[in-house]
Scaffold this active site. Structure first.
Site, PDB file in Angstrom:
ATOM      1  N   GLU A   1     -17.763  10.030 -23.733  1.00 29.38           N
ATOM      2  CA  GLU A   1     -18.237   9.192 -24.843  1.00 29.38           C
ATOM      3  C   GLU A   1     -19.624   9.669 -25.242  1.00 29.38           C
ATOM      4  OE1 GLU A   1     -18.340   5.263 -23.167  1.00 29.38           O
ATOM      5  OE2 GLU A   1     -16.172   5.056 -23.172  1.00 29.38           O
TER       6      GLU A   1
ATOM      7  N   LYS B   1     -23.441   9.374 -25.649  1.00 30.40           N
ATOM      8  CA  LYS B   1     -24.427   8.545 -24.956  1.00 30.40           C
ATOM      9  C   LYS B   1     -25.466   8.145 -25.998  1.00 30.40           C
ATOM     10  CE  LYS B   1     -27.383   8.333 -20.923  1.00 30.40           C
ATOM     11  NZ  LYS B   1     -28.365   7.508 -21.629  1.00 30.40           N
TER      12      LYS B   1
ATOM     13  N   ARG C   1     -29.408  -1.294 -24.226  1.00 24.05           N
ATOM     14  CA  ARG C   1     -28.125  -1.851 -23.799  1.00 24.05           C
ATOM     15  C   ARG C   1     -28.022  -3.315 -24.203  1.00 24.05           C
ATOM     16  NH1 ARG C   1     -25.407   0.229 -18.366  1.00 24.05           N
ATOM     17  NH2 ARG C   1     -23.333  -0.610 -18.630  1.00 24.05           N
TER      18      ARG C   1
ATOM     19  N   ARG D   1     -30.255  -5.293 -20.561  1.00 24.55           N
ATOM     20  CA  ARG D   1     -29.933  -4.604 -19.316  1.00 24.55           C
ATOM     21  C   ARG D   1     -30.390  -5.411 -18.105  1.00 24.55           C
ATOM     22  NH1 ARG D   1     -32.041  -1.291 -15.647  1.00 24.55           N
ATOM     23  NH2 ARG D   1     -31.099   0.731 -15.243  1.00 24.55           N
TER      24      ARG D   1
ATOM     25  N   GLU E   1     -24.289  -0.599 -26.841  1.00 24.93           N
ATOM     26  CA  GLU E   1     -25.631  -0.067 -27.040  1.00 24.93           C
ATOM     27  C   GLU E   1     -26.047  -0.413 -28.470  1.00 24.93           C
ATOM     28  OE1 GLU E   1     -27.194   1.384 -24.474  1.00 24.93           O
ATOM     29  OE2 GLU E   1     -28.735   2.706 -25.304  1.00 24.93           O
TER      30      GLU E   1
ATOM     31  N   LYS F   1     -23.680  10.892 -16.303  1.00 26.28           N
ATOM     32  CA  LYS F   1     -24.385  11.111 -17.570  1.00 26.28           C
ATOM     33  C   LYS F   1     -24.780  12.568 -17.679  1.00 26.28           C
ATOM     34  CE  LYS F   1     -28.394   8.759 -15.542  1.00 26.28           C
ATOM     35  NZ  LYS F   1     -29.353   7.695 -15.604  1.00 26.28           N
TER      36      LYS F   1
HETATM   37  P1  ATP Z   1     -30.273   3.970 -15.541  1.00 27.57           P
HETATM   38  O1  ATP Z   1     -29.718   2.830 -16.298  1.00 27.57           O
HETATM   39  O2  ATP Z   1     -29.228   4.960 -15.181  1.00 27.57           O
HETATM   40  O3  ATP Z   1     -31.241   3.598 -14.463  1.00 27.57           O
HETATM   41  P2  ATP Z   1     -31.548   4.409 -17.903  1.00 27.57           P
HETATM   42  O4  ATP Z   1     -31.634   2.963 -18.222  1.00 27.57           O
HETATM   43  O5  ATP Z   1     -32.711   5.285 -18.171  1.00 27.57           O
HETATM   44  O6  ATP Z   1     -31.173   4.723 -16.455  1.00 27.57           O
HETATM   45  P3  ATP Z   1     -29.775   6.289 -18.825  1.00 27.57           P
HETATM   46  O7  ATP Z   1     -29.990   7.144 -17.657  1.00 27.57           O
HETATM   47  O8  ATP Z   1     -30.330   6.776 -20.100  1.00 27.57           O
HETATM   48  O9  ATP Z   1     -30.284   4.855 -18.646  1.00 27.57           O
HETATM   49  O10 ATP Z   1     -28.194   6.044 -18.944  1.00 27.57           O
HETATM   50  C1  ATP Z   1     -27.499   4.866 -18.920  1.00 27.57           C
HETATM   51  C2  ATP Z   1     -27.656   4.057 -20.224  1.00 27.57           C
HETATM   52  O11 ATP Z   1     -27.071   4.716 -21.331  1.00 27.57           O
HETATM   53  C3  ATP Z   1     -26.878   2.761 -20.173  1.00 27.57           C
HETATM   54  O12 ATP Z   1     -27.609   1.781 -19.482  1.00 27.57           O
HETATM   55  C4  ATP Z   1     -26.649   2.417 -21.617  1.00 27.57           C
HETATM   56  O13 ATP Z   1     -27.732   1.644 -22.094  1.00 27.57           O
HETATM   57  C5  ATP Z   1     -26.710   3.755 -22.318  1.00 27.57           C
HETATM   58  N1  ATP Z   1     -25.448   4.189 -22.945  1.00 27.57           N
HETATM   59  C6  ATP Z   1     -25.355   4.766 -24.154  1.00 27.57           C
HETATM   60  N2  ATP Z   1     -24.104   5.093 -24.457  1.00 27.57           N
HETATM   61  C7  ATP Z   1     -23.331   4.706 -23.425  1.00 27.57           C
HETATM   62  C8  ATP Z   1     -21.936   4.789 -23.154  1.00 27.57           C
HETATM   63  N3  ATP Z   1     -21.092   5.333 -24.001  1.00 27.57           N
HETATM   64  N4  ATP Z   1     -21.514   4.288 -21.961  1.00 27.57           N
HETATM   65  C9  ATP Z   1     -22.367   3.732 -21.076  1.00 27.57           C
HETATM   66  N5  ATP Z   1     -23.701   3.636 -21.282  1.00 27.57           N
HETATM   67  C10 ATP Z   1     -24.185   4.117 -22.446  1.00 27.57           C
END
Ligand code: ATP
Length: 636
Positions: free
Chosen positions: A296, A298, A303, A319, A351, A475
């Protein structure tokens, strides 16, 4: 009559004051009656002093096992209603209440706070210097919790005065060390090294050990039952993070039936499932070899977990499980349009991104971050947002957590309506061919996304795992592919005065990661690059009010600590990009894991952005820092 005459006014305001005093006295009288009634209702109310004793014992040790034991002992005696409170009362209100209840001058309290750095201790010491004429009746746990809940629920204009009044009454009734912990509870932070997972394990153990038969069990049986109970309670808590509901159910039903009585429901936000970082597409292919997965986009935004209850109530949670409904009045107003009539209740994982209506495209995260976070009025909103839904956790009265992503996605697509400029399903691609994935990744980046989320798709492991950083979600960020690795989210705990052009602001900062096991902030690097002049000014403005005189006891600084010019109370989380990680005698991240006395530090960190959506406890953990260190250079 000339209502405007000065005399008349003076009289009125005097009358007002009299009225206020009378009202306050009436309130106090009512309160005394309430306490009497409570006491009469049951002779077995747990004294607050018993809870404080447990807090003290926990604060005196860092050993998890000992802390768990203290809690188990308390829970076995206890079993009251535990209220899941959202407190976090402002310092100024607390300081006023301390002043009002002890007669100390506001200036003196402020000075003590600057010196000691902990309002709990200030309250404690202020009480010590005060002589009480009439000793108040001992506080009980239910009474304190009831009052804390009242404080948490007050809203509106006169709420401040009412909060102060309640705090004041509580403080007057405090004995021994109670004031210290009541104030810390009001601040929303006990700082006694008590992590959520420990509370859950202790709760489960207390239930098991309160069974009279437990004394006859062999050690093996006992251990096994304790472990299993902790697992059950933790997994129930993941789906229903509410002590309010779990504890009564624990008291009423056998542990084995807990899951039947405590199921997830809209209105109670779940901790989101998190993803594991990977360094390359080949690593993804290796991980998912022989299994179907889906990719998917990102999205780079914020969130949002959207809930709809059967009664029609809709809420959006962040979140961090914070209710964001008021922050997104524009979204709230539109949601109903996206829901099919047959969809009666749901929880979806989405998101929110900034959206350009003219060009029909996603805007970078920086644009979203310019939206106001408080007091948002719909007419003032300049940045439009669109929602991209990527998961469905609950639908029409049923949990979907145990179903596969394939089923969840299908149900989500059947239940909602894609709506131009407003609501979309996350762009996805199910091919497992590396060229297709590479192409999809390039497309995601062209569309202002951060990269891909690659998820296990359709076997029995492709479930939704709340609060877990799962290896079934990977990711792949464009930055990792460039070989720079993942960014980290760190807490600002100190700063160095700027030099040259930057003398009016802080020029560099001391950052820490967070260790949820010990609840300590461990130093990890000093950072001075990546900031614009404007940002440095803003940070100075924001942080100068959070300066504390000495490092807090939950900062882990090591034997050869870095000494910044000022220390801060931890309030901000920054996303930072390191060039790499190394073992260091100066920094303490993950100390003991790679070397007995040295920690891990980030080299050449660059500031990327503020993480407004993360609390300081959500910062990158020490274990993650160690994992990044161990994985670096492993570009397989
Ligand atoms: P983490 O949540 O892993 O501690 P982070 O908040 O910095 O780190 P990222 O590492 O950037 O987040 O990756 C996860 C975040 O990506 C998710 O919490 C969500 O907000 C976002 N996201 C965007 N697109 C998607 C998707 N298709 N599926 C799941 N999450 C997604």
């Amino acid at each position: 009559m000339d209502a405007g005459s000065p005399d008349n006014n003076a009289e009125t305001s005097e009358q007002d004051v009299d009225m206020e005093i009378k009202e306050a006295e009436k309130e106090e009288e009512e309160e005394r009656e309430e306490m009497k009634a409570e006491r009469a209702a049951t002779k077995q109310l747990v004294p607050y002093a018993a809870l404080v004793k447990t807090f003290e014992k926990c604060e005196q040790t860092t050993k998890r096992l000992e802390i768990t034991e203290h809690l188990v002992m308390l829970f076995i005696q206890l079993c009251p209603d535990y209220e899941g409170l959202e407190l976090g009362i402002g310092e100024s209100i607390i300081m006023r209440a301390i002043g009002d209840s002890t007669g100390r001058k506001p200036d003196a309290i402020k000075k003590s706070y600057q010196k000691i750095g902990d309002l709990g201790t200030v309250a404690q010491e202020s009480k010590r210097s005060q002589s009480t004429l009439f000793p108040a009746a001992a506080l009980t746990v239910p009474h304190v919790f009831k009052k804390l809940k009242e404080i948490a629920m007050f809203e509106g204009q006169s709420s401040q005065a009412r909060k102060i009044k309640i705090i004041q009454n509580l403080l007057v009734a405090c004995k021994g060390n109670e004031a210290k912990y009541i104030i810390r509870q009001l601040e929303g932070k006990l700082r006694i090294g008590l992590a959520e997972q420990t509370v859950l394990a202790a709760l489960a153990q207390a239930v098991v050990l309160s069974d009279p038969k437990s004394k006859k069990w062999s050690t093996g049986t006992r251990e096994e039952r304790l472990l299993r109970a902790a697992e059950v309670v933790k997994s129930v808590y993941n789906q229903l993070p509410s002590y309010d509901m779990i504890i009564p159910a624990l008291l009423e039903h056998p542990l084995e039936e807990l899951l039947d009585h405590c199921t997830m429901r809209p209105g109670i936000p779940l901790k989101p499932m998190l993803a594991h970082p990977t360094k390359s597409l080949t690593e993804v292919l290796d991980r998912f070899e022989g299994q179907n997965f889906t990719c998917e986009y990102k999205y780079d935004g914020e969130r949002a977990q959207i809930h709809k209850l059967e009664d029609g109530t809709i809420s959006i949670y962040s979140r961090n499980s914070e209710n964001m409904s008021q922050r997104y009045p524009d979204v709230m107003e539109k949601i109903q349009k996206w829901i099919k009539p047959s969809t009666t209740s749901f929880i979806i994982d989405c998101e929110t991104v900034a959206w350009d209506k003219e060009k029909k495209r996603i805007l970078p995260f920086q644009v979203l971050s310019t939206r106001k976070r408080k007091d948002v009025k719909e007419e003032d909103i300049k940045v439009q947002v669109a929602i991209f839904a990527f998961d469905c956790l609950y639908l029409n009265g049923e949990s979907l957590l145990q179903t596969s992503l394939k089923t969840r996605r299908q149900k989500m697509m059947e239940s909602f309506i894609r709506t131009e400029d407003e609501f979309f399903f996350a762009e996805s691609m199910d091919s497992n061919n590396i060229e297709d994935i590479q192409h999809f990744l390039d497309e995601s980046i062209k569309n202002n996304c951060e990269g891909l989320m690659v998820k296990l798709y359709d076997n029995e492991h492709a479930t939704y795992e709340p609060s877990k950083r799962s290896r079934n979600w990977l990711k792949v960020k464009k930055d990792y592919l460039a070989g720079v690795g993942d960014s980290v989210d760190l807490v600002v705990i100190g700063a160095f005065h700027g030099k040259g052009k930057r003398t009016a602001v802080y020029g560099a900062f001391l950052l820490a990661c967070y260790d949820p096991e010990t609840e300590k902030f461990q130093t990890v690097c000093k950072i001075g690059t990546g900031f614009s002049e404007e940002q440095l000014k803003t940070f100075h403005e924001k942080l100068k009010d959070t300066v504390i005189p000495t490092p807090r006891s939950d900062f882990m600084l090591g034997e050869n600590p870095i000494k910044p010019d000022v220390w801060f109370k931890p309030t901000q989380v920054w996303e930072v990009q390191p060039a790499d990680l190394s073992v260091s005698p100066v920094y303490m991240a993950g100390v003991g894991q790679v070397d007995p006395t040295k920690g891990i530090s980030l080299r050449f960190p660059r500031f990327l952005k503020i993480r407004e959506d993360k609390e300081v406890e959500d910062a990158t953990s020490s274990d993650q820092i160690v994992e990044f260190y161990l994985n670096q250079g492993r570009n397989d």
